[in-house]
Design an enzyme around this catalytic site. Sequence first.
Site, PDB file in Angstrom:
ATOM      1  N   ASP A 127      -1.231  -5.148  12.912  1.00 58.69           N
ATOM      2  CA  ASP A 127      -0.844  -3.916  13.625  1.00 58.69           C
ATOM      3  C   ASP A 127      -1.819  -3.538  14.737  1.00 58.69           C
ATOM      4  O   ASP A 127      -1.778  -2.417  15.249  1.00 58.69           O
ATOM      5  CB  ASP A 127      -0.672  -2.755  12.635  1.00 58.69           C
ATOM      6  CG  ASP A 127      -1.924  -2.453  11.836  1.00 58.69           C
ATOM      7  OD1 ASP A 127      -3.010  -2.955  12.197  1.00 58.69           O
ATOM      8  OD2 ASP A 127      -1.836  -1.699  10.848  1.00 58.69           O
ATOM      9  N   GLY A 184       0.929  -6.390   3.114  1.00 57.99           N
ATOM     10  CA  GLY A 184       0.360  -5.197   3.717  1.00 57.99           C
ATOM     11  C   GLY A 184       0.258  -5.305   5.222  1.00 57.99           C
ATOM     12  O   GLY A 184       0.776  -6.247   5.832  1.00 57.99           O
ATOM     13  N   ARG A 208       1.090   9.737  -8.779  1.00 60.27           N
ATOM     14  CA  ARG A 208       0.081   9.604  -7.727  1.00 60.27           C
ATOM     15  C   ARG A 208       0.636   8.708  -6.612  1.00 60.27           C
ATOM     16  O   ARG A 208       1.773   8.871  -6.207  1.00 60.27           O
ATOM     17  CB  ARG A 208      -1.229   9.057  -8.298  1.00 60.27           C
ATOM     18  CG  ARG A 208      -1.866   9.941  -9.359  1.00 60.27           C
ATOM     19  CD  ARG A 208      -3.068   9.250  -9.945  1.00 60.27           C
ATOM     20  NE  ARG A 208      -3.694  10.063 -10.978  1.00 60.27           N
ATOM     21  CZ  ARG A 208      -4.797  10.779 -10.787  1.00 60.27           C
ATOM     22  NH1 ARG A 208      -5.397  10.775  -9.620  1.00 60.27           N
ATOM     23  NH2 ARG A 208      -5.316  11.486 -11.767  1.00 60.27           N
ATOM     24  N   ARG A 227       0.504  -9.409  -2.597  1.00 59.53           N
ATOM     25  CA  ARG A 227       0.365  -8.195  -1.786  1.00 59.53           C
ATOM     26  C   ARG A 227       0.939  -8.447  -0.400  1.00 59.53           C
ATOM     27  O   ARG A 227       0.640  -9.471   0.234  1.00 59.53           O
ATOM     28  CB  ARG A 227      -1.111  -7.809  -1.689  1.00 59.53           C
ATOM     29  CG  ARG A 227      -1.436  -6.874  -0.546  1.00 59.53           C
ATOM     30  CD  ARG A 227      -2.735  -6.117  -0.733  1.00 59.53           C
ATOM     31  NE  ARG A 227      -3.298  -5.670   0.518  1.00 59.53           N
ATOM     32  CZ  ARG A 227      -2.794  -4.699   1.288  1.00 59.53           C
ATOM     33  NH1 ARG A 227      -1.696  -4.061   0.931  1.00 59.53           N
ATOM     34  NH2 ARG A 227      -3.368  -4.369   2.421  1.00 59.53           N
ATOM     35  N   GLY A 261       0.804  -1.212   0.000  1.00 61.67           N
ATOM     36  CA  GLY A 261       0.000   0.000   0.000  1.00 61.67           C
ATOM     37  C   GLY A 261       0.840   1.267   0.000  1.00 61.67           C
ATOM     38  O   GLY A 261       0.571   2.220  -0.744  1.00 61.67           O
ATOM     39  N   ASP A 262       1.870   1.265   0.817  1.00 57.44           N
ATOM     40  CA  ASP A 262       2.612   2.474   1.150  1.00 57.44           C
ATOM     41  C   ASP A 262       3.802   2.693   0.200  1.00 57.44           C
ATOM     42  O   ASP A 262       4.683   1.833   0.118  1.00 57.44           O
ATOM     43  CB  ASP A 262       3.104   2.283   2.597  1.00 57.44           C
ATOM     44  CG  ASP A 262       3.963   3.419   3.087  1.00 57.44           C
ATOM     45  OD1 ASP A 262       4.086   4.434   2.398  1.00 57.44           O
ATOM     46  OD2 ASP A 262       4.530   3.269   4.195  1.00 57.44           O
ATOM     47  N   PRO A 263       3.865   3.843  -0.489  1.00 57.63           N
ATOM     48  CA  PRO A 263       5.032   4.115  -1.350  1.00 57.63           C
ATOM     49  C   PRO A 263       6.350   4.064  -0.572  1.00 57.63           C
ATOM     50  O   PRO A 263       7.381   3.651  -1.115  1.00 57.63           O
ATOM     51  CB  PRO A 263       4.766   5.535  -1.875  1.00 57.63           C
ATOM     52  CG  PRO A 263       3.280   5.724  -1.762  1.00 57.63           C
ATOM     53  CD  PRO A 263       2.841   4.910  -0.573  1.00 57.63           C
ATOM     54  N   GLY A 264       6.330   4.438   0.698  1.00 51.77           N
ATOM     55  CA  GLY A 264       7.544   4.370   1.518  1.00 51.77           C
ATOM     56  C   GLY A 264       7.991   2.937   1.727  1.00 51.77           C
ATOM     57  O   GLY A 264       9.194   2.637   1.756  1.00 51.77           O
ATOM     58  N   ARG A 265       7.010   2.034   1.858  1.00 48.25           N
ATOM     59  CA  ARG A 265       7.353   0.622   2.027  1.00 48.25           C
ATOM     60  C   ARG A 265       7.913   0.063   0.717  1.00 48.25           C
ATOM     61  O   ARG A 265       8.836  -0.763   0.734  1.00 48.25           O
ATOM     62  CB  ARG A 265       6.128  -0.183   2.470  1.00 48.25           C
ATOM     63  CG  ARG A 265       6.489  -1.532   3.084  1.00 48.25           C
ATOM     64  CD  ARG A 265       5.252  -2.336   3.486  1.00 48.25           C
ATOM     65  NE  ARG A 265       4.330  -1.546   4.258  1.00 48.25           N
ATOM     66  CZ  ARG A 265       3.003  -1.636   4.174  1.00 48.25           C
ATOM     67  NH1 ARG A 265       2.443  -2.501   3.356  1.00 48.25           N
ATOM     68  NH2 ARG A 265       2.233  -0.882   4.919  1.00 48.25           N
ATOM     69  N   MET A 297      -7.864  -3.678   3.350  1.00 51.53           N
ATOM     70  CA  MET A 297      -8.642  -2.874   2.420  1.00 51.53           C
ATOM     71  C   MET A 297      -8.410  -3.131   0.919  1.00 51.53           C
ATOM     72  O   MET A 297      -8.948  -2.376   0.104  1.00 51.53           O
ATOM     73  CB  MET A 297      -8.414  -1.383   2.730  1.00 51.53           C
ATOM     74  CG  MET A 297      -8.843  -1.004   4.144  1.00 51.53           C
ATOM     75  SD  MET A 297      -8.517   0.718   4.590  1.00 51.53           S
ATOM     76  CE  MET A 297      -9.675   1.578   3.544  1.00 51.53           C
ATOM     77  N   GLU A 298      -7.619  -4.143   0.542  1.00 47.60           N
ATOM     78  CA  GLU A 298      -7.350  -4.301  -0.904  1.00 47.60           C
ATOM     79  C   GLU A 298      -7.314  -5.739  -1.425  1.00 47.60           C
ATOM     80  O   GLU A 298      -7.383  -5.962  -2.641  1.00 47.60           O
ATOM     81  CB  GLU A 298      -6.006  -3.629  -1.290  1.00 47.60           C
ATOM     82  CG  GLU A 298      -5.944  -2.138  -1.103  1.00 47.60           C
ATOM     83  CD  GLU A 298      -5.528  -1.716   0.315  1.00 47.60           C
ATOM     84  OE1 GLU A 298      -5.091  -2.610   1.081  1.00 47.60           O
ATOM     85  OE2 GLU A 298      -5.661  -0.534   0.659  1.00 47.60           O
TER      86      GLU A 298
HETATM   87  O1  LIG Z   1      -0.338  -1.386   4.842  1.00 49.58           O
HETATM   88  P1  LIG Z   1      -1.178  -1.367   3.606  1.00 49.58           P
HETATM   89  O2  LIG Z   1      -0.612  -2.213   2.519  1.00 49.58           O
HETATM   90  O3  LIG Z   1      -1.482   0.013   3.097  1.00 49.58           O
HETATM   91  O4  LIG Z   1      -2.588  -2.041   4.045  1.00 49.58           O
HETATM   92  C1  LIG Z   1      -3.463  -1.567   5.058  1.00 49.58           C
HETATM   93  O5  LIG Z   1      -3.131  -0.292   5.600  1.00 49.58           O
HETATM   94  C2  LIG Z   1      -3.980   0.740   5.069  1.00 49.58           C
HETATM   95  C3  LIG Z   1      -4.747   1.379   6.182  1.00 49.58           C
HETATM   96  O6  LIG Z   1      -3.899   1.975   7.094  1.00 49.58           O
HETATM   97  C4  LIG Z   1      -4.880   0.045   4.059  1.00 49.58           C
HETATM   98  O7  LIG Z   1      -4.317   0.196   2.779  1.00 49.58           O
HETATM   99  C5  LIG Z   1      -4.875  -1.379   4.551  1.00 49.58           C
HETATM  100  O8  LIG Z   1      -5.234  -2.359   3.631  1.00 49.58           O
HETATM  101  O1  LIG Z   2      -7.495  -1.814   7.268  1.00 47.89           O
HETATM  102  C1  LIG Z   2      -6.760  -1.962   8.245  1.00 47.89           C
HETATM  103  C2  LIG Z   2      -5.361  -1.967   8.133  1.00 47.89           C
HETATM  104  C3  LIG Z   2      -4.583  -2.133   9.243  1.00 47.89           C
HETATM  105  N1  LIG Z   2      -5.184  -2.291  10.452  1.00 47.89           N
HETATM  106  C4  LIG Z   2      -6.520  -2.288  10.593  1.00 47.89           C
HETATM  107  O2  LIG Z   2      -7.044  -2.441  11.710  1.00 47.89           O
HETATM  108  N2  LIG Z   2      -7.295  -2.124   9.488  1.00 47.89           N
END
Ligand SMILES: O=P(O)(O)O[C@H]1O[C@H](CO)[C@@H](O)[C@H]1O
Ligand SMILES: O=c1cc[nH]c(=O)[nH]1
Length: 251
Positions: free
Chosen positions: A213, A97, A52, A95, A30-34, A190-191
């Site tokens: 997390d 994440g 973007r 993926r 998800g994160d460009p930094g990652r 979320m993906e």
């Molecule tokens: O750490 P990433 O890959 O971004 O994934 C999770 O973290 C984001 C939410 O903080 C959402 O994109 C979720 O799917």
């Molecule tokens: O969508 C998310 C991503 C990380 N942690 C969460 O609790 N929800």
Amino acid sequence: MAPVRLPADAELPLLRARVSDLADRALVVGDPGRAARVAELLDDVRQLAANREYHVYAGSYQGVPITVASHGVGAAGAAVCFEELARGGVTRIIRSGTAGGMQPDVVDGAIVVATGAVREDGVSHQLVPTPFPAIATPSLTLALQAAAEQSGLDVHSGIVVTGDMFYPSDVITGVDLPMWQRAGVVAVEMEAAALFVIAALHGIETGAVFAIDGNPLAAKDESMDGYDPYREVVTRAVDGALTAALDALIA
Ligand SMILES: O=P(O)(O)O[C@H]1O[C@H](CO)[C@@H](O)[C@H]1O
Ligand SMILES: O=c1cc[nH]c(=O)[nH]1
């Protein structure tokens, strides 16, 4: 309509990377930094594009060419990334994440390998009706599980729920997390559902691995007020998940 395949000299319209620069295998985060941090683990690395939320790198991991791309937060934007990679000829997308734990024993610092995803996202039902399952490729799931076990971290596996709502409102329950918990879902993110559906429609391989997390239900923090993914325990799990994803990508 057959899945679109772009010619080698084409540029992906939103990722802005050239098709001929893509590898067969892609790691998406998800994160460009990652994505930038993963790039540091690669040999012969070069940044292909940064447009973007989509930052794209080429490099090799243990001698195997791979692509790394960031897709941002949320399934609709991420679907653009997954679709363009598939149109560009990528045949395996994993993926890596972060996610929230859903079961009481799935807590900060653990790793979750997804076997499939509940399609609570807003985009995948516009691609194919929701009775169509969102599932990971079994051989990749097994490779991810084996690789994750090497991390020494607590590893879980199962169905995740993909929602569009990170912060809830006080009006309606967008995603009924307690219900999905009762159904045995192990994590929320979320993906993944969009990735699994798009991969299936393109006939390509896919998988997903997550660093946990937090556990919003166990912490009684559905408002996500206490969200803090920057702790050392999470960073260790993020590194473990990334290494597992890279190892499975080249397996
Ligand atoms: O750490 P990433 O890959 O971004 O994934 C999770 O973290 C984001 C939410 O903080 C959402 O994109 C979720 O799917
Ligand atoms: O969508 C998310 C991503 C990380 N942690 C969460 O609790 N929800």
